[in-house]
Design a protein around this motif. Structure first.
Motif, PDB file in Angstrom:
ATOM      1  N   CYS A 159      -5.133  -2.228  17.338  1.00 44.43           N
ATOM      2  CA  CYS A 159      -4.325  -2.878  16.297  1.00 44.43           C
ATOM      3  C   CYS A 159      -5.168  -3.523  15.213  1.00 44.43           C
ATOM      4  O   CYS A 159      -4.621  -4.156  14.309  1.00 44.43           O
ATOM      5  N   ILE A 160      -6.481  -3.422  15.276  1.00 40.16           N
ATOM      6  CA  ILE A 160      -7.301  -3.949  14.172  1.00 40.16           C
ATOM      7  C   ILE A 160      -8.373  -2.940  13.769  1.00 40.16           C
ATOM      8  O   ILE A 160      -8.868  -2.181  14.606  1.00 40.16           O
ATOM      9  N   LYS A 161      -8.712  -2.980  12.469  1.00 37.58           N
ATOM     10  CA  LYS A 161      -9.782  -2.088  11.994  1.00 37.58           C
ATOM     11  C   LYS A 161     -11.031  -2.883  11.622  1.00 37.58           C
ATOM     12  O   LYS A 161     -12.140  -2.404  11.727  1.00 37.58           O
ATOM     13  N   GLN A 207      -3.977 -16.926   5.600  1.00 38.41           N
ATOM     14  CA  GLN A 207      -3.394 -15.838   6.375  1.00 38.41           C
ATOM     15  C   GLN A 207      -2.091 -15.345   5.755  1.00 38.41           C
ATOM     16  O   GLN A 207      -1.300 -16.131   5.253  1.00 38.41           O
ATOM     17  N   GLU A 257      -0.259  -9.312   6.287  1.00 43.81           N
ATOM     18  CA  GLU A 257      -1.150  -8.134   6.263  1.00 43.81           C
ATOM     19  C   GLU A 257      -2.575  -8.438   6.688  1.00 43.81           C
ATOM     20  O   GLU A 257      -3.245  -7.588   7.269  1.00 43.81           O
ATOM     21  N   SER A 258      -3.083  -9.650   6.354  1.00 43.43           N
ATOM     22  CA  SER A 258      -4.513  -9.889   6.596  1.00 43.43           C
ATOM     23  C   SER A 258      -4.850 -11.376   6.550  1.00 43.43           C
ATOM     24  O   SER A 258      -4.008 -12.201   6.177  1.00 43.43           O
ATOM     25  N   SER A 279     -11.209  -9.700   3.195  1.00 40.30           N
ATOM     26  CA  SER A 279     -10.002  -9.688   4.036  1.00 40.30           C
ATOM     27  C   SER A 279     -10.296  -9.041   5.379  1.00 40.30           C
ATOM     28  O   SER A 279     -11.046  -8.055   5.457  1.00 40.30           O
ATOM     29  N   TYR A 280      -9.691  -9.589   6.408  1.00 39.49           N
ATOM     30  CA  TYR A 280      -9.893  -9.085   7.773  1.00 39.49           C
ATOM     31  C   TYR A 280      -8.556  -8.983   8.504  1.00 39.49           C
ATOM     32  O   TYR A 280      -7.617  -9.735   8.222  1.00 39.49           O
ATOM     33  N   ASP A 281      -8.526  -8.075   9.487  1.00 41.53           N
ATOM     34  CA  ASP A 281      -7.350  -7.989  10.367  1.00 41.53           C
ATOM     35  C   ASP A 281      -7.369  -9.127  11.389  1.00 41.53           C
ATOM     36  O   ASP A 281      -6.323  -9.556  11.865  1.00 41.53           O
ATOM     37  N   ARG A 341      -3.659 -14.460  12.675  1.00 40.28           N
ATOM     38  CA  ARG A 341      -4.796 -13.519  12.725  1.00 40.28           C
ATOM     39  C   ARG A 341      -6.118 -14.220  13.057  1.00 40.28           C
ATOM     40  O   ARG A 341      -7.195 -13.679  12.786  1.00 40.28           O
ATOM     41  N   LEU A 360      -0.961  -6.627  17.235  1.00 44.90           N
ATOM     42  CA  LEU A 360      -1.935  -7.720  17.348  1.00 44.90           C
ATOM     43  C   LEU A 360      -1.333  -8.958  18.012  1.00 44.90           C
ATOM     44  O   LEU A 360      -1.956  -9.579  18.877  1.00 44.90           O
TER      45      LEU A 360
END
Ligand SMILES: Cc1cc2nc3c(=O)[nH]c(=O)nc-3n(C[C@H](O)[C@H](O)[C@H](O)COP(=O)(O)OP(=O)(O)OC[C@H]3O[C@@H](n4cnc5c(N)ncnc54)[C@H](O)[C@@H]3O)c2cc1C
Length: 377
Positions: A3-5, A135, A138-139, A151-153, A281, A320
């Motif tokens: 669920c995260i890249k 947060q 989306e990110s 930006s991060y997952d 997140r 997530l």
């Protein structure tokens, strides 16, 4: 698929590096920021109980730790004159073939973890930290101390007891001084010493931990009411005084103390973040979420388990929030048990040294906690 890249890990200690390695191995793009410009490791050696090695085996690093450390079966107990009182073999972690314990120097553990992270392509920035985290669905938009944004997952707060991530996202949690301190120094391992040793003094306790063919470290736990400041340039003389009741091996080791720089002194503090360790997140791991006294030598092993499980959960789930919910459910009770057992061990030691009746039987608390840790996490 997971669920995260892309993840940001804040903090390049044991937990942060293990999380970075574990996530890269699952194909996640990982940035890591570490506030120290020089990535030096303070401390002496570390005891890796079997469950720490089991977690490290999931990221392929247990064997290297064992090869670069000193695996041992358990603890020999002695009085202050070095007379053997008994032996306590410690359990092996279930579902693994790791030895019961391994001693290793902190710098070697750090190089094994950091080299693995670098080899896997983790992008590491030293002398860097986060300033804010915004947060959205989306990110997580992170602003770094140098003004950069990305930006991060997922953002992982692995930044230790004084966690900035925790303060920014979860609010402030007070660190509590437990009334004790640890003194440590590294020295040559006598050839006959193959297990760890605990030596009981009248009002303190010494441990000897084998670290390699050549090295071991001595730790002394003392009662320090009011947490007095110790003059850095006198730590060796103060430690020698504290060891004056000991004869035999410990007495001889005390005579080796010639210089204050040989000694690392650390008041013991604890912390447990109440409520969820996940907010949208952002997730906390290791000492940023739970720090106990070192009485079970379990702090780093808990950080390693947090890291490895988190990577596994985000890899296995498409959702997530669901992965983070499971992380909370599986980590909180286990870390709470460690924290409670350590608090009981601190309390009974302070009671014993003050000549008061004991509220718990320390041997039972210790054995029960180690059995719990040996179970799967
Ligand atoms: C005296 C003593 C003995 C111990 N002995 C043992 C033992 O034998 N076995 C064991 O398992 N555990 C032991 N522990 C516990 C163990 O050291 C910790 O639980 C473990 O180091 C926690 O790892 P961590 O990665 O969560 O945090 P840390 O090791 O504290 O790492 C946090 C990292 O984050 C960095 N950082 C901090 N703030 C920021 C920021 N704002 N931005 C970016 N980076 C930041 C720090 O510089 C650091 O590199 C002991 C602890 C003490 C005090």
């Amino acid at each position: 698929m997971g669920c995260i890249k892309k993840a940001l890990i804040v903090g390049g200690g044991i937990g942060g590096l293990a999380a970075a390695v574990a996530m890269r191995q699952k194909g996640v793009e990982v940035d890591l920021v570490e506030i120290k410009k020089e990535w030096t490791v303070v401390g002496v050696g570390i005891i890796q109980p079997s469950n720490a090695l089991r977690a490290l085996s999931h990221i392929g690093l247990a064997q290297q730790c064992i090869e670069n450390g000193w695996p041992f079966e358990g603890w020999q107990l002695f009085d202050n004159n070095g007379v053997l009182l008994g032996e306590v073999p410690t359990p092996k972690a279930e579902n693994s073939d790791c030895p019961p314990n391994n001693g290793i120097t902190r710098p070697i553990l750090h190089s094994l973890l950091s080299e693995a992270a670098i080899d896997l392509g983790v992008s590491i920035q030293l002398g860097a930290s986060v300033e804010s985290i915004d947060q959205s669905v989306e990110s997580a938009l992170v602003t770094f101390a140098d003004g950069r944004q990305a930006s991060y997952d997922l953002v992982v707060g692995a930044d230790g007891v004084y966690s900035k991530v925790r303060d920014l996202v979860f609010g402030h949690t007070e660190l509590k001084f437990v009334g004790q301190a640890v003194w440590r120094f590294i020295t040559a391992r006598p050839k006959e010493m193959r297990w760890g040793g605990i030596y009981y003094g009248k009002n303190n306790k010494v441990g000897l931990v084998p670290l390699s063919e050549e090295l071991m470290y001595l730790f002394l736990v003392t009662s320090e009411p009011g947490n007095p400041r110790k003059p850095n340039d006198q730590l060796h003389t103060l430690l020698r005084e504290q060891l004056s009741d000991y004869t035999g091996l410990v007495g001889r080791l005390a005579e080796e103390l010639k210089d204050a720089s040989q000694v690392v002194y650390k008041p013991i503090e604890e912390l447990f973040v109440e409520g969820s360790w996940c907010r949208e997140r952002v997730v906390l791991i290791g000492d940023a979420a739970h720090a106990s006294s070192p009485h079970l030598a379990a702090g780093a092993s808990m950080a390693l388990e947090d890291a490895v499980l988190l990577a596994q959960l985000v890899d296995e789930s498409e959702d997530l929030q669901e992965a983070l919910k499971v992380y909370d459910e599986r980590r909180q009770p286990r870390c709470r048990n460690v924290s409670d057992a350590c608090a009981k061990l601190v309390k009974t030691e302070l009671q014993e040294w003050a000549g008061e009746p004991l509220s718990h039987e320390p041997g039972q608390v210790f054995a029960g906690a180690l059995q719990d840790l040996a179970r799967p996490y």
